[in-house]
Write a protein that holds these residues in place. Structure first.
Motif, PDB file in Angstrom:
ATOM      1  N   THR A 164       0.842  -1.191   0.000  1.00 48.54           N
ATOM      2  CA  THR A 164       0.000   0.000   0.000  1.00 48.54           C
ATOM      3  C   THR A 164       0.881   1.247   0.000  1.00 48.54           C
ATOM      4  N   PRO A 165       1.182   1.777  -1.186  1.00 52.31           N
ATOM      5  CA  PRO A 165       2.050   2.955  -1.246  1.00 52.31           C
ATOM      6  C   PRO A 165       1.422   4.206  -0.641  1.00 52.31           C
ATOM      7  N   ALA A 166       0.111   4.246  -0.487  1.00 52.02           N
ATOM      8  CA  ALA A 166      -0.534   5.436   0.086  1.00 52.02           C
ATOM      9  C   ALA A 166      -0.131   5.641   1.541  1.00 52.02           C
ATOM     10  N   SER A 167       0.404   4.598   2.181  1.00 53.38           N
ATOM     11  CA  SER A 167       0.785   4.714   3.585  1.00 53.38           C
ATOM     12  C   SER A 167       2.251   5.116   3.762  1.00 53.38           C
ATOM     13  N   MET A 168       2.900   5.536   2.681  1.00 52.21           N
ATOM     14  CA  MET A 168       4.307   5.930   2.737  1.00 52.21           C
ATOM     15  C   MET A 168       4.471   7.203   3.566  1.00 52.21           C
ATOM     16  N   GLU A 169       5.570   7.279   4.285  1.00 50.95           N
ATOM     17  CA  GLU A 169       5.898   8.459   5.075  1.00 50.95           C
ATOM     18  C   GLU A 169       7.094   9.158   4.437  1.00 50.95           C
ATOM     19  N   PHE A 170       7.019  10.477   4.307  1.00 52.98           N
ATOM     20  CA  PHE A 170       8.092  11.282   3.735  1.00 52.98           C
ATOM     21  C   PHE A 170       8.894  11.930   4.856  1.00 52.98           C
ATOM     22  N   GLN A 171      10.174  12.162   4.595  1.00 51.62           N
ATOM     23  CA  GLN A 171      11.014  12.908   5.525  1.00 51.62           C
ATOM     24  C   GLN A 171      10.624  14.387   5.510  1.00 51.62           C
ATOM     25  N   ASN A 172      10.314  14.889   4.316  1.00 53.99           N
ATOM     26  CA  ASN A 172       9.934  16.285   4.129  1.00 53.99           C
ATOM     27  C   ASN A 172       8.452  16.443   4.495  1.00 53.99           C
ATOM     28  N   LYS A 173       8.155  17.278   5.472  1.00 56.43           N
ATOM     29  CA  LYS A 173       6.771  17.452   5.950  1.00 56.43           C
ATOM     30  C   LYS A 173       5.881  18.099   4.895  1.00 56.43           C
ATOM     31  N   GLU A 174       6.453  18.970   4.054  1.00 54.55           N
ATOM     32  CA  GLU A 174       5.660  19.609   2.992  1.00 54.55           C
ATOM     33  C   GLU A 174       5.201  18.562   1.983  1.00 54.55           C
ATOM     34  N   LYS A 175       6.089  17.651   1.620  1.00 57.45           N
ATOM     35  CA  LYS A 175       5.738  16.591   0.668  1.00 57.45           C
ATOM     36  C   LYS A 175       4.715  15.647   1.277  1.00 57.45           C
ATOM     37  N   GLN A 176       4.841  15.375   2.582  1.00 58.77           N
ATOM     38  CA  GLN A 176       3.872  14.522   3.263  1.00 58.77           C
ATOM     39  C   GLN A 176       2.497  15.182   3.261  1.00 58.77           C
ATOM     40  N   ALA A 177       2.448  16.484   3.538  1.00 55.14           N
ATOM     41  CA  ALA A 177       1.177  17.206   3.550  1.00 55.14           C
ATOM     42  C   ALA A 177       0.555  17.219   2.158  1.00 55.14           C
ATOM     43  N   LEU A 178       1.368  17.402   1.122  1.00 53.58           N
ATOM     44  CA  LEU A 178       0.863  17.399  -0.250  1.00 53.58           C
ATOM     45  C   LEU A 178       0.304  16.029  -0.614  1.00 53.58           C
ATOM     46  N   SER A 179       1.024  14.989  -0.269  1.00 59.20           N
ATOM     47  CA  SER A 179       0.562  13.633  -0.562  1.00 59.20           C
ATOM     48  C   SER A 179      -0.761  13.336   0.142  1.00 59.20           C
ATOM     49  N   ASP A 180      -0.851  13.687   1.423  1.00 58.37           N
ATOM     50  CA  ASP A 180      -2.087  13.465   2.180  1.00 58.37           C
ATOM     51  C   ASP A 180      -3.249  14.262   1.603  1.00 58.37           C
ATOM     52  N   GLU A 181      -2.979  15.508   1.200  1.00 56.09           N
ATOM     53  CA  GLU A 181      -4.016  16.367   0.627  1.00 56.09           C
ATOM     54  C   GLU A 181      -4.554  15.779  -0.690  1.00 56.09           C
ATOM     55  N   ILE A 233      -4.469  12.626  -1.696  1.00 58.50           N
ATOM     56  CA  ILE A 233      -5.212  11.395  -1.422  1.00 58.50           C
ATOM     57  C   ILE A 233      -6.593  11.723  -0.862  1.00 58.50           C
ATOM     58  N   MET A 234      -6.670  12.730  -0.002  1.00 58.16           N
ATOM     59  CA  MET A 234      -7.959  13.135   0.557  1.00 58.16           C
ATOM     60  C   MET A 234      -8.885  13.675  -0.538  1.00 58.16           C
ATOM     61  N   GLU A 235      -8.331  14.430  -1.482  1.00 56.02           N
ATOM     62  CA  GLU A 235      -9.145  14.943  -2.590  1.00 56.02           C
ATOM     63  C   GLU A 235      -9.681  13.804  -3.443  1.00 56.02           C
ATOM     64  N   ILE A 236      -8.863  12.799  -3.695  1.00 55.58           N
ATOM     65  CA  ILE A 236      -9.322  11.638  -4.462  1.00 55.58           C
ATOM     66  C   ILE A 236     -10.433  10.922  -3.711  1.00 55.58           C
ATOM     67  N   ASP A 237     -10.258  10.764  -2.400  1.00 51.59           N
ATOM     68  CA  ASP A 237     -11.289  10.106  -1.589  1.00 51.59           C
ATOM     69  C   ASP A 237     -12.598  10.889  -1.583  1.00 51.59           C
ATOM     70  N   ASN A 238     -12.510  12.211  -1.705  1.00 52.39           N
ATOM     71  CA  ASN A 238     -13.710  13.053  -1.737  1.00 52.39           C
ATOM     72  C   ASN A 238     -14.332  13.147  -3.123  1.00 52.39           C
ATOM     73  N   GLY A 239     -13.702  12.536  -4.125  1.00 47.97           N
ATOM     74  CA  GLY A 239     -14.256  12.530  -5.468  1.00 47.97           C
ATOM     75  C   GLY A 239     -13.750  13.635  -6.370  1.00 47.97           C
ATOM     76  N   ASN A 240     -12.800  14.421  -5.915  1.00 47.37           N
ATOM     77  CA  ASN A 240     -12.248  15.519  -6.705  1.00 47.37           C
ATOM     78  C   ASN A 240     -11.002  15.052  -7.458  1.00 47.37           C
ATOM     79  N   ILE A 298      -5.421  15.674  -9.541  1.00 56.05           N
ATOM     80  CA  ILE A 298      -4.395  15.453 -10.560  1.00 56.05           C
ATOM     81  C   ILE A 298      -3.794  16.788 -11.007  1.00 56.05           C
ATOM     82  N   SER A 299      -4.637  17.793 -11.227  1.00 60.74           N
ATOM     83  CA  SER A 299      -4.099  19.092 -11.649  1.00 60.74           C
ATOM     84  C   SER A 299      -3.252  19.713 -10.546  1.00 60.74           C
TER      85      SER A 299
END
Length: 88
Positions: free
Chosen positions: A29-46, A48-55, A60-61
């Motif tokens: 499950t690559p979605a559970s990956m943790e990044f060293q860089n907190k900005e990249k982690q926040a972007l990844s989480d954001e 994934i959350m948008e995809i889960d919400n249907g956006n 992608i953009s």
């Protein structure tokens, strides 16, 4: 139906192969990956959350706009997003 399952399976295998070859990561499950860089982690989480919400289009953009640095972390974010998208 069978063709769609085959295509999704092929995409998952390509993502897994890229993650193994480029990053040396072997994960189910690559979605559970943790990044060293907190900005990249926040972007990844954001994203994934948008995809889960249907956006999906917005996620992608945003991914393309926010990963302009073209670092390995940006590539990993792209692989994670597309892998998560295939699970949906």
């Amino acid at each position: 139906m069978f063709e769609q399952d085959y295509i999704i399976r092929q995409i998952k295998e390509c993502v897994a192969a890229a993650m193994k070859l480029i990053f040396g990561l072997d994960t189910e499950t690559p979605a559970s990956m943790e990044f060293q860089n907190k900005e990249k982690q926040a972007l990844s989480d954001e994203l994934i959350m948008e995809i889960d919400n249907g956006n999906i289009k917005n996620a992608i953009s945003n991914m393309y706009l926010n990963t302009l640095d073209k670092t390995k972390d940006d590539l990993l974010i792209g692989l994670i997003v597309y892998s998560h998208l295939c699970e949906k």
